[in-house]
Write a protein that holds these residues in place. Sequence first.
Motif, PDB file in Angstrom:
ATOM      1  N   UNK A  89       0.832  -1.208   0.000  1.00  0.00           N
ATOM      2  CA  UNK A  89       0.000   0.000   0.000  1.00  0.00           C
ATOM      3  C   UNK A  89       0.864   1.255   0.000  1.00  0.00           C
ATOM      4  N   UNK A  90       1.948   1.210   0.785  1.00  0.00           N
ATOM      5  CA  UNK A  90       2.875   2.342   0.863  1.00  0.00           C
ATOM      6  C   UNK A  90       3.528   2.610  -0.491  1.00  0.00           C
ATOM      7  N   UNK A  91       3.991   1.577  -1.146  1.00  0.00           N
ATOM      8  CA  UNK A  91       4.660   1.748  -2.439  1.00  0.00           C
ATOM      9  C   UNK A  91       3.679   2.211  -3.510  1.00  0.00           C
ATOM     10  N   UNK A  92       2.434   1.756  -3.398  1.00  0.00           N
ATOM     11  CA  UNK A  92       1.418   2.196  -4.346  1.00  0.00           C
ATOM     12  C   UNK A  92       1.158   3.701  -4.169  1.00  0.00           C
ATOM     13  N   UNK A  93       1.068   4.137  -2.921  1.00  0.00           N
ATOM     14  CA  UNK A  93       0.859   5.563  -2.639  1.00  0.00           C
ATOM     15  C   UNK A  93       2.066   6.381  -3.074  1.00  0.00           C
ATOM     16  N   UNK A  94       3.268   5.819  -2.901  1.00  0.00           N
ATOM     17  CA  UNK A  94       4.486   6.545  -3.265  1.00  0.00           C
ATOM     18  C   UNK A  94       4.528   6.843  -4.760  1.00  0.00           C
ATOM     19  N   UNK A  95       3.900   5.993  -5.540  1.00  0.00           N
ATOM     20  CA  UNK A  95       3.850   6.225  -6.976  1.00  0.00           C
ATOM     21  C   UNK A  95       2.974   7.404  -7.360  1.00  0.00           C
ATOM     22  N   UNK A  96       2.200   7.883  -6.375  1.00  0.00           N
ATOM     23  CA  UNK A  96       1.332   9.040  -6.622  1.00  0.00           C
ATOM     24  C   UNK A  96       1.761  10.225  -5.762  1.00  0.00           C
ATOM     25  N   UNK A  97       3.046  10.347  -5.453  1.00  0.00           N
ATOM     26  CA  UNK A  97       3.543  11.426  -4.606  1.00  0.00           C
ATOM     27  C   UNK A  97       3.046  12.782  -5.067  1.00  0.00           C
ATOM     28  N   UNK A  98       2.688  13.635  -4.108  1.00  0.00           N
ATOM     29  CA  UNK A  98       2.025  14.895  -4.452  1.00  0.00           C
ATOM     30  C   UNK A  98       2.904  16.121  -4.252  1.00  0.00           C
ATOM     31  N   UNK A 158       2.207  25.863   3.028  1.00  0.00           N
ATOM     32  CA  UNK A 158       1.183  25.104   3.752  1.00  0.00           C
ATOM     33  C   UNK A 158       1.262  25.446   5.240  1.00  0.00           C
ATOM     34  N   UNK A 159       0.210  26.029   5.785  1.00  0.00           N
ATOM     35  CA  UNK A 159       0.191  26.308   7.225  1.00  0.00           C
ATOM     36  C   UNK A 159       0.286  25.010   8.019  1.00  0.00           C
ATOM     37  N   UNK A 160      -0.391  24.002   7.503  1.00  0.00           N
ATOM     38  CA  UNK A 160      -0.330  22.668   8.109  1.00  0.00           C
ATOM     39  C   UNK A 160       0.203  21.708   7.050  1.00  0.00           C
ATOM     40  N   UNK A 161       1.350  21.071   7.291  1.00  0.00           N
ATOM     41  CA  UNK A 161       1.910  20.149   6.290  1.00  0.00           C
ATOM     42  C   UNK A 161       0.926  19.035   5.932  1.00  0.00           C
ATOM     43  N   UNK A 162       0.797  18.773   4.641  1.00  0.00           N
ATOM     44  CA  UNK A 162      -0.069  17.688   4.167  1.00  0.00           C
ATOM     45  C   UNK A 162       0.815  16.526   3.739  1.00  0.00           C
ATOM     46  N   UNK A 163       0.912  15.530   4.602  1.00  0.00           N
ATOM     47  CA  UNK A 163       1.713  14.340   4.290  1.00  0.00           C
ATOM     48  C   UNK A 163       0.928  13.406   3.373  1.00  0.00           C
ATOM     49  N   UNK A 164       1.657  12.756   2.484  1.00  0.00           N
ATOM     50  CA  UNK A 164       1.027  11.759   1.628  1.00  0.00           C
ATOM     51  C   UNK A 164       0.612  10.527   2.421  1.00  0.00           C
ATOM     52  N   UNK A 165       1.410  10.170   3.445  1.00  0.00           N
ATOM     53  CA  UNK A 165       1.203   8.877   4.108  1.00  0.00           C
ATOM     54  C   UNK A 165       1.764   8.957   5.528  1.00  0.00           C
ATOM     55  N   UNK A 166       0.951   8.632   6.515  1.00  0.00           N
ATOM     56  CA  UNK A 166       1.401   8.546   7.904  1.00  0.00           C
ATOM     57  C   UNK A 166       1.138   7.138   8.411  1.00  0.00           C
ATOM     58  N   UNK A 167       2.112   6.570   9.106  1.00  0.00           N
ATOM     59  CA  UNK A 167       1.933   5.260   9.731  1.00  0.00           C
ATOM     60  C   UNK A 167       1.965   5.460  11.241  1.00  0.00           C
ATOM     61  N   UNK A 168       0.898   5.057  11.893  1.00  0.00           N
ATOM     62  CA  UNK A 168       0.753   5.262  13.328  1.00  0.00           C
ATOM     63  C   UNK A 168       0.548   3.936  14.056  1.00  0.00           C
ATOM     64  N   UNK A 178      -2.045  18.111  12.102  1.00  0.00           N
ATOM     65  CA  UNK A 178      -1.181  17.512  11.079  1.00  0.00           C
ATOM     66  C   UNK A 178      -1.667  16.100  10.743  1.00  0.00           C
ATOM     67  N   UNK A 179      -1.979  15.309  11.767  1.00  0.00           N
ATOM     68  CA  UNK A 179      -2.451  13.952  11.511  1.00  0.00           C
ATOM     69  C   UNK A 179      -3.728  13.981  10.675  1.00  0.00           C
ATOM     70  N   UNK A 180      -4.576  14.965  10.926  1.00  0.00           N
ATOM     71  CA  UNK A 180      -5.855  15.029  10.218  1.00  0.00           C
ATOM     72  C   UNK A 180      -5.789  15.760   8.879  1.00  0.00           C
ATOM     73  N   UNK A 181      -4.601  16.208   8.504  1.00  0.00           N
ATOM     74  CA  UNK A 181      -4.414  16.815   7.181  1.00  0.00           C
ATOM     75  C   UNK A 181      -3.853  15.811   6.176  1.00  0.00           C
ATOM     76  N   UNK A 182      -3.434  14.644   6.641  1.00  0.00           N
ATOM     77  CA  UNK A 182      -2.756  13.671   5.776  1.00  0.00           C
ATOM     78  C   UNK A 182      -3.709  13.080   4.734  1.00  0.00           C
TER      79      UNK A 182
END
Length: 260
Positions: free
Chosen positions: A33-42, A139-149, A194-198
Amino acid sequence: HVPYSLCTMPGPARPLVSVFPSGPELGSSLAALLLMAAGRGSGPGGRFSLGLSGGSLVPLLSRELLRTPEACRTWLVAYCDERRVPETHPESTHGQYQAQLFSKIAIPEKQVLTINDSLTVEEAAADYSKKLKEEFPGQDIPVFDFLILGVGPDGHTASLFPDHPLLQETEKIVAAISDSPKPPPERITMTLPVLNAARTVVFVAVGEGKASIVKRILETEEENPLPAALVQPRHGKVHWFLDEAAAKELTGPVEKHSVL
């Protein structure tokens, strides 16, 4: 192939709950899933931004990503939280990833954002916030492509603990905590904004010790929600990756995966 099925829960992002027979199957699908998302980096030039958490996630994720080392070399990596300890300290999340993953894939140091442990915890949080803002200009709040918690048995995630004042933080993107209920006491953590902007958030929970808290977070409405239940990205998706032991108390619909 990473299929999902919806599990109902109030909030802007309905969690997609997947259950795996064991850690290796979970790790393999998480990496897919991570690698699939990485292919769509924003980010600029298609840059992919990833926020990592520590603990048992380190060996699980490192083992999988070492199989595709070239994929990770262009990523921007930050930490959802970090302990204010030297990199050589066993509690250092960056130290663990450095030893198990980054030192083996030749990712440029400048692409892994680390804390300055020589500063006070308040200064370290402000410094980390500055680093994030430099990497996410405009970006006032960083928008991460992917967070793992991860999620603790008390329902904490990152270093956001139940009933802690930091759950009310709306201005800072990175905050200091000097009274962590879990040692070491001094940490920095990304805040809920930040977590809720991802774009994508993946919670990982394994083991029978997580079963009751996973049940509370996913299937119980509470007047005072646990920190992990407050992670509901406004425009993103939430996935929960569980092993069978952590999912054993769930009664709602989940996507069950067989052995790979």
